[in-house]
Scaffold this motif. Structure first.
Motif, mmCIF file in Angstrom:
data_model
loop_
_atom_site.group_PDB
_atom_site.id
_atom_site.type_symbol
_atom_site.label_atom_id
_atom_site.label_comp_id
_atom_site.label_asym_id
_atom_site.label_seq_id
_atom_site.Cartn_x
_atom_site.Cartn_y
_atom_site.Cartn_z
ATOM 1 N N PHE A 91 0.847 -1.200 0.000
ATOM 2 C CA PHE A 91 0.000 0.000 0.000
ATOM 3 C C PHE A 91 0.882 1.250 0.000
ATOM 4 C CE2 PHE A 91 -3.857 -1.992 2.437
ATOM 5 C CZ PHE A 91 -3.892 -3.021 1.540
ATOM 6 N N SER A 92 1.993 1.157 0.731
ATOM 7 C CA SER A 92 2.920 2.301 0.794
ATOM 8 C C SER A 92 3.488 2.605 -0.589
ATOM 9 C CB SER A 92 4.085 1.999 1.740
ATOM 10 O OG SER A 92 3.638 1.728 3.027
ATOM 11 N N TRP A 93 3.886 1.566 -1.291
ATOM 12 C CA TRP A 93 4.383 1.777 -2.658
ATOM 13 C C TRP A 93 3.317 2.470 -3.495
ATOM 14 C CZ3 TRP A 93 6.510 -3.608 -4.628
ATOM 15 C CH2 TRP A 93 7.573 -4.019 -3.811
ATOM 16 N N THR A 94 2.071 1.989 -3.348
ATOM 17 C CA THR A 94 0.976 2.557 -4.143
ATOM 18 C C THR A 94 0.818 4.042 -3.845
ATOM 19 O OG1 THR A 94 -0.185 0.442 -4.224
ATOM 20 C CG2 THR A 94 -1.508 2.409 -4.593
ATOM 21 N N ALA A 95 0.826 4.397 -2.564
ATOM 22 C CA ALA A 95 0.658 5.810 -2.199
ATOM 23 C C ALA A 95 1.751 6.657 -2.848
ATOM 24 C CB ALA A 95 0.696 5.964 -0.676
ATOM 25 N N LEU A 125 -3.275 15.424 6.184
ATOM 26 C CA LEU A 125 -2.159 14.482 6.079
ATOM 27 C C LEU A 125 -1.637 14.334 4.652
ATOM 28 C CD1 LEU A 125 -3.389 11.667 8.514
ATOM 29 C CD2 LEU A 125 -1.641 13.400 8.917
ATOM 30 N N GLY A 126 -2.391 14.840 3.672
ATOM 31 C CA GLY A 126 -1.960 14.728 2.284
ATOM 32 C C GLY A 126 -1.437 16.047 1.739
ATOM 33 N N PHE A 127 -2.358 16.963 1.456
ATOM 34 C CA PHE A 127 -2.002 18.214 0.786
ATOM 35 C C PHE A 127 -0.934 19.015 1.552
ATOM 36 C CE2 PHE A 127 -2.498 22.757 0.182
ATOM 37 C CZ PHE A 127 -2.405 22.871 -1.193
ATOM 38 N N LEU A 128 -1.178 19.246 2.827
ATOM 39 C CA LEU A 128 -0.280 20.126 3.599
ATOM 40 C C LEU A 128 1.169 19.617 3.646
ATOM 41 C CD1 LEU A 128 -2.140 21.580 6.721
ATOM 42 C CD2 LEU A 128 -1.041 22.822 4.850
ATOM 43 N N PRO A 129 1.400 18.361 4.048
ATOM 44 C CA PRO A 129 2.794 17.898 4.083
ATOM 45 C C PRO A 129 3.468 17.939 2.717
ATOM 46 C CG PRO A 129 1.377 16.385 5.295
ATOM 47 C CD PRO A 129 0.484 17.339 4.591
ATOM 48 N N GLY A 130 2.727 17.589 1.659
ATOM 49 C CA GLY A 130 3.295 17.620 0.305
ATOM 50 C C GLY A 130 3.665 19.024 -0.108
ATOM 51 N N TRP A 131 2.767 19.968 0.164
ATOM 52 C CA TRP A 131 2.982 21.370 -0.213
ATOM 53 C C TRP A 131 4.163 21.952 0.559
ATOM 54 C CZ3 TRP A 131 2.609 26.160 2.261
ATOM 55 C CH2 TRP A 131 2.523 27.281 1.403
ATOM 56 N N ALA A 134 -9.949 1.668 1.603
ATOM 57 C CA ALA A 134 -8.940 2.718 1.508
ATOM 58 C C ALA A 134 -9.230 3.861 0.543
ATOM 59 C CB ALA A 134 -7.573 2.108 1.198
ATOM 60 N N SER A 135 -10.513 4.236 0.392
ATOM 61 C CA SER A 135 -10.819 5.437 -0.400
ATOM 62 C C SER A 135 -9.999 6.620 0.103
ATOM 63 C CB SER A 135 -12.306 5.818 -0.267
ATOM 64 O OG SER A 135 -13.127 4.911 -0.923
ATOM 65 N N GLY A 136 -9.971 6.747 1.421
ATOM 66 C CA GLY A 136 -9.276 7.888 2.018
ATOM 67 C C GLY A 136 -7.852 7.584 2.409
ATOM 68 N N VAL A 137 -7.651 6.446 3.097
ATOM 69 C CA VAL A 137 -6.350 6.211 3.720
ATOM 70 C C VAL A 137 -5.238 5.975 2.704
ATOM 71 C CG1 VAL A 137 -7.279 5.410 5.930
ATOM 72 C CG2 VAL A 137 -6.737 3.755 4.160
ATOM 73 N N ILE A 138 -5.580 5.600 1.494
ATOM 74 C CA ILE A 138 -4.562 5.521 0.443
ATOM 75 C C ILE A 138 -4.811 6.580 -0.630
ATOM 76 C CG2 ILE A 138 -3.841 4.164 -1.582
ATOM 77 C CD1 ILE A 138 -2.382 3.297 0.818
ATOM 78 N N HIS A 139 -6.018 6.601 -1.168
ATOM 79 C CA HIS A 139 -6.234 7.385 -2.389
ATOM 80 C C HIS A 139 -6.402 8.879 -2.123
ATOM 81 C CE1 HIS A 139 -6.291 3.715 -4.686
ATOM 82 N NE2 HIS A 139 -7.059 3.195 -3.748
ATOM 83 N N ALA A 140 -7.239 9.241 -1.161
ATOM 84 C CA ALA A 140 -7.430 10.676 -0.896
ATOM 85 C C ALA A 140 -6.129 11.305 -0.407
ATOM 86 C CB ALA A 140 -8.543 10.891 0.130
ATOM 87 N N ILE A 141 -5.429 10.613 0.456
ATOM 88 C CA ILE A 141 -4.193 11.201 0.996
ATOM 89 C C ILE A 141 -3.150 11.337 -0.110
ATOM 90 C CG2 ILE A 141 -3.190 9.005 1.799
ATOM 91 C CD1 ILE A 141 -1.904 10.513 4.080
ATOM 92 N N ALA A 142 -3.004 10.321 -0.951
ATOM 93 C CA ALA A 142 -1.985 10.382 -2.008
ATOM 94 C C ALA A 142 -2.359 11.432 -3.055
ATOM 95 C CB ALA A 142 -1.808 9.017 -2.650
ATOM 96 N N GLY A 143 -3.648 11.522 -3.380
ATOM 97 C CA GLY A 143 -4.096 12.542 -4.334
ATOM 98 C C GLY A 143 -3.890 13.932 -3.769
ATOM 99 N N GLY A 144 -4.230 14.099 -2.489
ATOM 100 C CA GLY A 144 -4.028 15.396 -1.839
ATOM 101 C C GLY A 144 -2.554 15.767 -1.784
ATOM 102 N N ALA A 204 8.507 10.323 -1.707
ATOM 103 C CA ALA A 204 8.068 8.925 -1.667
ATOM 104 C C ALA A 204 8.226 8.342 -0.274
ATOM 105 C CB ALA A 204 8.869 8.103 -2.691
ATOM 106 N N VAL A 205 9.363 8.632 0.339
ATOM 107 C CA VAL A 205 9.601 8.137 1.701
ATOM 108 C C VAL A 205 8.588 8.762 2.669
ATOM 109 C CG1 VAL A 205 11.225 8.205 3.638
ATOM 110 C CG2 VAL A 205 12.040 7.603 1.347
ATOM 111 N N MET A 206 8.322 10.057 2.490
ATOM 112 C CA MET A 206 7.426 10.740 3.432
ATOM 113 C C MET A 206 5.977 10.272 3.291
ATOM 114 S SD MET A 206 9.400 12.445 5.237
ATOM 115 C CE MET A 206 8.187 13.278 6.246
ATOM 116 N N ILE A 207 5.488 10.151 2.056
ATOM 117 C CA ILE A 207 4.101 9.694 1.906
ATOM 118 C C ILE A 207 3.994 8.196 2.180
ATOM 119 C CG2 ILE A 207 4.310 9.437 -0.633
ATOM 120 C CD1 ILE A 207 1.064 10.470 1.026
ATOM 121 N N GLY A 208 5.021 7.436 1.763
ATOM 122 C CA GLY A 208 4.944 5.976 1.859
ATOM 123 C C GLY A 208 5.250 5.420 3.236
ATOM 124 N N SER A 209 6.150 6.073 3.963
ATOM 125 C CA SER A 209 6.558 5.500 5.249
ATOM 126 C C SER A 209 6.243 6.387 6.447
ATOM 127 C CB SER A 209 8.066 5.208 5.234
ATOM 128 O OG SER A 209 8.341 4.159 4.338
#
Lengths: 71, 457
Positions: free
Chosen positions: B116-120, B397-403, B174-184, B141-146
């Motif tokens: 799942f981490s790889w997918t994110a 947990l998605g948009f903010l850390p990535g930005w 995992a609508s949210g826990v993988i996909h929404a967070i990774a998209g964000g 990748a490390v930050m979102i995945g691990s």
């Protein structure tokens, strides 16, 4: 002598736990692993930076045009 | 592993998760093919390498700290301290994280989460192709995945997570826990990274950058569908007794459960996976007027939209929810692209992020009042909890850390490749030796033919 503590499998498996070599050095092994990981990032980061900087000035115009045409 | 039934259950469960891991590997194969197919020829090797190296980097970091986060963070930091007791067996130096005859399941369970981490990480990778530095992407990748996704899993995808207990958060597949967070997360990164050169005309009109290889793209997304089966299976506990659950379920009937140990069946998720895939494909075909790539991606977006509740939905509900999600996702993608001039190269923000967000919101209404957990005192599923959960996943947990991380990288000048390199292509820049060697060998072959008296061209 055995690196994992076992010299024979004539044992009751219910009594057996870890069977990897050098038990007791797990923390040290993890430190080595983390150094390997961080070191990899460092090497790759420096190398990529140098490479991109060099690549900025090495583009042959004709070759670049050919690349663009390739899509 | 004493007693035949115990041994059989343990071996079956080990093998079950092991098979899901193998299937889920296909998701990564699919992402690689999709990204390469979507990129232009002059960026192929770079695009491929960027995605492939996600595998080792996320794997080792998930071993070092990601897996421990899952077990230690269910209530941390807002609802309690770190669960050091549960975390102890999952520290990288614990003897259970190695070859151990007294623990036969941790490795395969770890791997199921790792995939799942790889997918994110791979979802983020797709949206930034052809202009991000590899070194920058691999830190993301490390930050979102691990880190970030596994924190959200501890909070909202763990039988004791605070979001499940307090909000009634329900997100079975995992609508949210993988996909929404990774998209964000991807949205946060591309907002700072900027579009590829040529993506927008001078007047701001977005240009389509067509995939260079439609077949590769098609096979890629079909492999993602295939791997998604493994993903679904990996989200379940295959067989467990009420006694082992230790909740409020009465009787002695063994069952499959979702990640929250609440009952479902493999039959249910098989119906709903296929019906939501179908609803997504059909809606995307109509809304995109038969655009092949949107149709294929719509199938995926349909599954993702329905995934939050696919352990409980009726198959027709799964189909309709998928279709609704896809229409929203499609419209939102183009609106955001035009309004904010964002270049989401493979539509990852839309297909994963928006679909995941919408899926959580819809499930809050459709599953309103349904128990989220077999344990006493947990909130039931409700719209407020699901909407709050969607905001936490996508934005917090998605948009903010990535930005934020992308901003830091951008300020340091290490986020984006130089324009000159982008124009000449990353493969020419990074693999010029390969291109030069290829040219040299072609020239040599032509010379050889000419020497034999055969015209080379």
């Amino acid at each position: 002598m055995s690196t994992n503590g076992y010299t024979s499998w004539a044992v009751d498996l219910a009594e057996v736990g870890p069977i990897y070599p050098f038990q007791g050095y797990e923390v040290l092994m993890v430190i080595v692993g983390v150094v390997f990981w961080i070191g990899w990032h460092r090497i790759q980061f420096v190398r990529e930076g140098e490479h991109l900087e060099k690549a900025r000035h090495t583009g042959d115009e004709e070759k670049v045009k050919a690349q663009l045409e390739r899509y | 592993m004493d007693g035949n039934l115990n041994a059989l259950t343990t071996v079956f469960t080990e093998f079950y998760y092991w098979v899901t891991v193998v299937f889920m590997f296909l998701i990564h194969v699919g992402f690689c093919m999709y990204e390469v197919g979507a990129s232009r020829a002059r960026n192929h090797m770079h695009t491929l390498m960027k995605n492939i190296m996600i595998i080792p980097l996320v794997t080792v970091t998930f071993f070092f700290f990601g897996w421990w986060i899952y077990w230690a963070f269910p209530n941390f930091p807002f609802w309690g301290g770190l669960d050091t007791e549960a975390g102890a067996a999952n520290l990288p130096w614990a003897d259970t994280m190695a070859t151990n005859l007294g623990d036969r399941i941790t490795g395969v369970f770890w791997a199921a989460f790792l995939l799942f981490s790889w997918t994110a990480a791979s979802i983020v990778s797709g949206s930034v192709i052809e202009r991000i530095r590899s070194s920058a992407l691999w830190v993301h990748a490390v930050m979102i995945g691990s880190v970030w996704w596994i924190i959200d899993a501890a909070w909202g995808w763990h039988y004791g997570g605070w979001m499940v207990r307090v909000l009634g958060y329900h997100d079975a597949y995992a609508s949210g826990v993988i996909h929404a967070i990774a998209g964000g997360y991807a949205l946060g990164v591309i907002m700072v990274l900027g579009p590829r050169l040529g993506k927008f005309a001078k007047d701001g009109t977005p240009r389509d950058i067509p995939p260079h290889n439609p077949w590769l793209l098609t096979i890629g997304i079909f492999l993602i569908y295939t791997g998604f089966w493994g993903f679904y299976a990996a989200c379940n506990v295959p067989a467990i007794s009420p006694e082992a659950i230790d909740g409020q379920i009465t009787g002695v009937t063994w069952t499959a459960t979702n990640i929250y140990l609440a009952p479902t069946t493999l039959s249910a998720i098989t119906f709903n996976f296929l019906m939501s895939l179908s609803g997504g494909l059909m809606a995307a075909y109509v809304i995109s007027k038969g655009d092949a790539f949107w149709t294929f991606s719509g199938g995926l977006a349909g599954i993702i939209t329905a995934s939050a509740g696919n352990d409980l939905y009726h198959p027709v509900q799964a189909m309709i929810i998928a279709a609704i999600g896809v229409v929203i996702v499609y419209k939102l993608h183009y609106w955001v692209e035009r309004r904010f001039k964002l270049d989401d190269a493979v539509g990852a923000v839309a297909v994963h992020g928006y679909a995941g967000f919408v899926g959580l919101v819809i499930s809050g209404f459709v599953l309103w009042g349904v128990p989220s957990s077999p344990y006493e005192g947990y909130a039931t599923i409700n719209p407020v909890g699901q909407i709050t959960g969607a905001v936490i996943m996508f934005f917090v947990l998605g948009f903010l850390p990535g930005w934020i991380l992308a901003k830091i990288q951008s300020a340091a000048g290490v986020l984006r490749i130089p324009e000159e390199v982008e124009l000449q292509g990353l493969d020419y820049a990074e693999h010029h030796a390969y291109e030069d060697a290829k040219a040299a060998i072609i020239a040599a072959d032509k010379e050889e033919l000419a020497a034999r008296g055969v015209p080379a061209e």
